[in-house]
Design an enzyme around this catalytic site. Structure first.
Site, PDB file in Angstrom:
ATOM      1  N   LEU A 114      12.082 103.181  74.778  1.00 47.09           N
ATOM      2  CA  LEU A 114      10.874 102.981  73.975  1.00 47.09           C
ATOM      3  C   LEU A 114      11.251 102.717  72.523  1.00 47.09           C
ATOM      4  O   LEU A 114      10.625 101.909  71.838  1.00 47.09           O
ATOM      5  CB  LEU A 114       9.982 104.223  74.072  1.00 47.09           C
ATOM      6  CG  LEU A 114       8.705 104.225  73.229  1.00 47.09           C
ATOM      7  CD1 LEU A 114       7.732 103.162  73.732  1.00 47.09           C
ATOM      8  CD2 LEU A 114       8.049 105.615  73.266  1.00 47.09           C
ATOM      9  N   ALA A 115      12.269 103.417  72.040  1.00 50.03           N
ATOM     10  CA  ALA A 115      12.766 103.242  70.672  1.00 50.03           C
ATOM     11  C   ALA A 115      14.217 103.683  70.633  1.00 50.03           C
ATOM     12  O   ALA A 115      14.658 104.502  71.445  1.00 50.03           O
ATOM     13  CB  ALA A 115      11.930 104.053  69.686  1.00 50.03           C
ATOM     14  N   ALA A 125      17.218 104.878  67.818  1.00 45.98           N
ATOM     15  CA  ALA A 125      17.519 105.269  66.440  1.00 45.98           C
ATOM     16  C   ALA A 125      19.016 105.463  66.277  1.00 45.98           C
ATOM     17  O   ALA A 125      19.801 105.159  67.167  1.00 45.98           O
ATOM     18  CB  ALA A 125      16.751 106.538  66.077  1.00 45.98           C
ATOM     19  N   SER A 126      19.401 105.982  65.132  1.00 48.57           N
ATOM     20  CA  SER A 126      20.813 106.034  64.772  1.00 48.57           C
ATOM     21  C   SER A 126      21.615 107.004  65.625  1.00 48.57           C
ATOM     22  O   SER A 126      22.787 106.772  65.899  1.00 48.57           O
ATOM     23  CB  SER A 126      20.944 106.414  63.297  1.00 48.57           C
ATOM     24  OG  SER A 126      20.273 107.633  63.048  1.00 48.57           O
ATOM     25  N   ILE A 127      21.005 108.095  66.055  1.00 48.75           N
ATOM     26  CA  ILE A 127      21.736 109.129  66.773  1.00 48.75           C
ATOM     27  C   ILE A 127      21.328 109.203  68.239  1.00 48.75           C
ATOM     28  O   ILE A 127      22.122 109.582  69.089  1.00 48.75           O
ATOM     29  CB  ILE A 127      21.546 110.495  66.077  1.00 48.75           C
ATOM     30  CG1 ILE A 127      22.326 110.505  64.764  1.00 48.75           C
ATOM     31  CG2 ILE A 127      21.989 111.643  66.961  1.00 48.75           C
ATOM     32  CD1 ILE A 127      22.196 111.776  63.985  1.00 48.75           C
ATOM     33  N   ALA A 128      20.100 108.837  68.551  1.00 46.94           N
ATOM     34  CA  ALA A 128      19.614 108.962  69.921  1.00 46.94           C
ATOM     35  C   ALA A 128      18.622 107.848  70.219  1.00 46.94           C
ATOM     36  O   ALA A 128      18.217 107.087  69.329  1.00 46.94           O
ATOM     37  CB  ALA A 128      18.956 110.325  70.120  1.00 46.94           C
ATOM     38  N   GLN A 129      18.232 107.743  71.493  1.00 47.78           N
ATOM     39  CA  GLN A 129      17.159 106.827  71.882  1.00 47.78           C
ATOM     40  C   GLN A 129      16.250 107.554  72.857  1.00 47.78           C
ATOM     41  O   GLN A 129      16.637 108.571  73.452  1.00 47.78           O
ATOM     42  CB  GLN A 129      17.695 105.532  72.479  1.00 47.78           C
ATOM     43  CG  GLN A 129      18.386 105.647  73.815  1.00 47.78           C
ATOM     44  CD  GLN A 129      18.975 104.296  74.251  1.00 47.78           C
ATOM     45  OE1 GLN A 129      19.422 103.487  73.429  1.00 47.78           O
ATOM     46  NE2 GLN A 129      18.978 104.045  75.552  1.00 47.78           N
ATOM     47  N   LYS A 149      14.486 112.195  75.064  1.00 44.19           N
ATOM     48  CA  LYS A 149      15.408 111.808  73.995  1.00 44.19           C
ATOM     49  C   LYS A 149      16.835 112.125  74.423  1.00 44.19           C
ATOM     50  O   LYS A 149      17.126 113.237  74.883  1.00 44.19           O
ATOM     51  CB  LYS A 149      15.061 112.564  72.708  1.00 44.19           C
ATOM     52  CG  LYS A 149      15.887 112.158  71.500  1.00 44.19           C
ATOM     53  CD  LYS A 149      15.351 112.836  70.237  1.00 44.19           C
ATOM     54  CE  LYS A 149      16.098 112.397  68.996  1.00 44.19           C
ATOM     55  NZ  LYS A 149      15.542 113.013  67.773  1.00 44.19           N
ATOM     56  N   ASP A 167      12.942 114.716  57.271  1.00 48.50           N
ATOM     57  CA  ASP A 167      13.339 113.363  57.660  1.00 48.50           C
ATOM     58  C   ASP A 167      12.079 112.531  57.908  1.00 48.50           C
ATOM     59  O   ASP A 167      11.920 111.895  58.954  1.00 48.50           O
ATOM     60  CB  ASP A 167      14.206 113.416  58.920  1.00 48.50           C
ATOM     61  CG  ASP A 167      15.023 112.139  59.121  1.00 48.50           C
ATOM     62  OD1 ASP A 167      15.183 111.384  58.138  1.00 48.50           O
ATOM     63  OD2 ASP A 167      15.490 111.906  60.241  1.00 48.50           O
TER      64      ASP A 167
END
Length: 544
Positions: free
Chosen positions: A129-130, A132-136, A152, A287
């Protein structure tokens, strides 16, 4: 420097040069050492000349990994500091980082949850779905009850990349601490250590889940902020399962306006929510970039924020809370003398700083700002100017406030993006005044009594016994004191007698010595009496 660190340093330099980021600083403006270093790497050049410089900045940060991606995320919210084309490119780092393979994600989920995906979830979507820098994250429904969830997953191997970057940053910080003229004020080692703790914590999804549960509890029943539910039974250190939400990304201004969202109220609630987290709860989401913030689709006239990704949270102790609140209020009231004095009292500037000079410097920065229309006042610029001023007075960086400063910049950036006329001062000041009244006013006394009441109620049955024991101990101590006083008085009397006989004995001995040549018999008698007097003095001393 270790071989791995040298390798990473070379990789960073190579990435910057391959994307042509050396164009950000014209060659003629480079120091001589940097010019020589650039010539030494002659084989590295811009391989992406077909792309714009803003796009190359985004791609370079993305290629370098999580530490640099997060830097880009923070900068993307500062549209009042960056040209629009740079801010728009960096905004893509918030949730459009290159994903890893869905099959790898499935394998990671099954390895950490100890069961097949099909045994735990239905409708699992291998396409993220998305990312990111550390996880998806991937979508699914719980097999148990059909609730919609997102899963996640931490990127495989990301731990090693982050740790290598942190080690390199530590090494550079140590060099700065040793050689940089402003190292004592900037405290680079402490700042890197604080950042290391933050980003390492973000790799632990169990910690993120606990943070989300705490934040959800703090705003339970609130109209301002909603935090999705965490399903703890499906969570591990590398996998997190939480409620799926269908909010509008806060960066999608067109969609928010299309549904008739009250932008002014939404922006003000963002500021109020931030200050509530910092001062009311001392537990704040640190964040809050646009990729982690959504707006509920329900009741657009009474909008609610939705916050996700609680991997980074900040806390402040009571002392820091108090100093910050007083600083904010003094600043809002243009009481620059108090701002200067508070900085001295808190130890943020050296105690030998002349408060009058510091006050004048702060006034010189702030007064012109208040003369502008509120819509033109940027807290980011205020902070920048204040830090530049404080540098002249050897103000030290406060590592515990780094997260707070970053989050405040995020919040202001989001608020001004939603409602450019946002009056940060007018929105925050009533909250801070009320909080201060609760800390030092009559409410503070009432609250303190309420907090201590259970303890006092528990100890109340023991009061008679405690009073009796206290009186008994007092009587015993009084008797011991009387005995000590009598002994001291007797000792004083004996010492006085001792001194008397010492004087007599000394006189006899001196007299005997004088008479020895003329009257030997009298001299002997005087000497004997003198010795006896000294013996008498010693006896009194021993007795005392």
């Amino acid at each position: 420097m270790k071989f791995a660190e040298l390798g990473r340093l070379y990789a960073i330099s190579k990435t910057f040069l391959n994307y042509g980021l050396d164009e950000l600083v014209p060659y003629e403006h480079l120091p001589m050492g940097s010019r020589l270093a650039r010539k030494a790497l002659f084989w590295l050049g811009n391989e992406h000349k077909d792309k714009s410089l803003p796009e190359r900045c985004r791609l370079a940060l993305q290629a370098l990994g999580p530490v640099y991606i997060k830097l880009g995320q923070m900068l993307s919210t500062r549209r009042d500091l960056l040209p629009p084309e740079y801010a728009e490119q960096l905004a893509l780092l918030q949730d459009q980082v290159e994903p890893f393979c869905g099959d790898i994600a499935v394998a990671e989920i099954e390895r950490h949850l100890g069961a097949k995906v099909g045994q735990l979830f239905d409708n699992f979507d291998a396409k993220p779905l998305a990312s990111a820098s550390i996880a998806q994250v991937h979508t699914a429904t719980l097999k148990q009850d059909g609730r919609e969830v997102v899963i996640k997953v931490i990127r495989p191997g990301i731990d090693k990349v982050i740790k290598a970057d942190i080690q390199l940053m530590k090494l550079l910080a140590q060099v700065l601490a040793k050689y940089a003229p402003e190292a004592d004020r900037l405290r680079p080692v402490e700042v890197v250590e604080e950042y290391e703790k933050t980003i390492i914590d973000e790799l632990d999804l169990m910690r993120e889940g606990a943070n989300a549960i705490q934040l959800r509890r703090n705003f339970e029943g609130s109209k301002e902020l909603y935090v999705p539910e965490i399903y703890s039974d499906y969570c591990t250190h590398k996998v997190l399962v939480m409620e799926r939400i269908y909010g509008i990304p806060v960066s999608d201004i067109a969609a928010l306006e299309a549904q008739g969202t009250n932008m002014k109220l939404l922006a003000e609630r963002g500021v109020e929510t931030f200050f509530a987290q910092v001062f009311r709860d001392s537990f704040f989401h640190a964040d809050m970039h646009p990729g982690n913030v959504f707006v509920s689709r329900e009741h657009p006239e009474d909008p609610m924020w939705i916050g996700i990704d609680c991997g980074i949270v900040g806390t402040l102790n009571k002392e820091d809370q108090r100093y910050l609140a007083e600083n904010f209020l003094a600043f809002f009231n243009r009481d620059y003398r108090k701002v200067a004095q508070l900085h001295l009292d808190s130890g943020w500037v050296p105690m030998d700083t002349k408060v009058e000079e510091f006050e004048f410097a702060i006034r010189a920065v702030c007064e012109p700002i208040f003369e502008k229309p509120l819509a033109q006042i940027s807290f980011g610029h205020v902070l920048l100017n204040l830090f530049n001023t404080a540098r002249r007075f050897n103000m030290k960086v406060q590592p515990q406030l780094v997260l707070l400063q970053k989050t405040l910049l995020y919040i202001e950036g989001l608020g001004r993006q939603l409602y450019p006329e946002l009056d940060l001062w007018k929105t925050a000041k009533p909250f801070l005044e009320n909080w201060m009244m609760q800390q030092v006013g009559p409410k503070a006394v009432v609250n303190a009594v309420k907090d201590k009441a259970p303890f006092w109620a528990e100890k109340l049955p023991e009061f008679p016994e405690l009073i009796y024991d206290g009186l008994k101990q007092f009587r015993t101590q009084q008797q011991q004191l009387n005995q000590m006083q009598q002994a001291f008085q007797q000792h004083s009397r004996n010492m006085a007698k001792s001194r008397f006989w010492v004087i007599v004995g000394g006189a006899m001995l001196v007299g005997g010595a004088v008479l020895y040549g003329e009257q030997e018999g009298a001299a002997k008698v005087a000497a004997v009496l003198g010795v006896l007097a000294c013996v008498k003095a010693y006896w009194h001393t021993a007795k005392g």
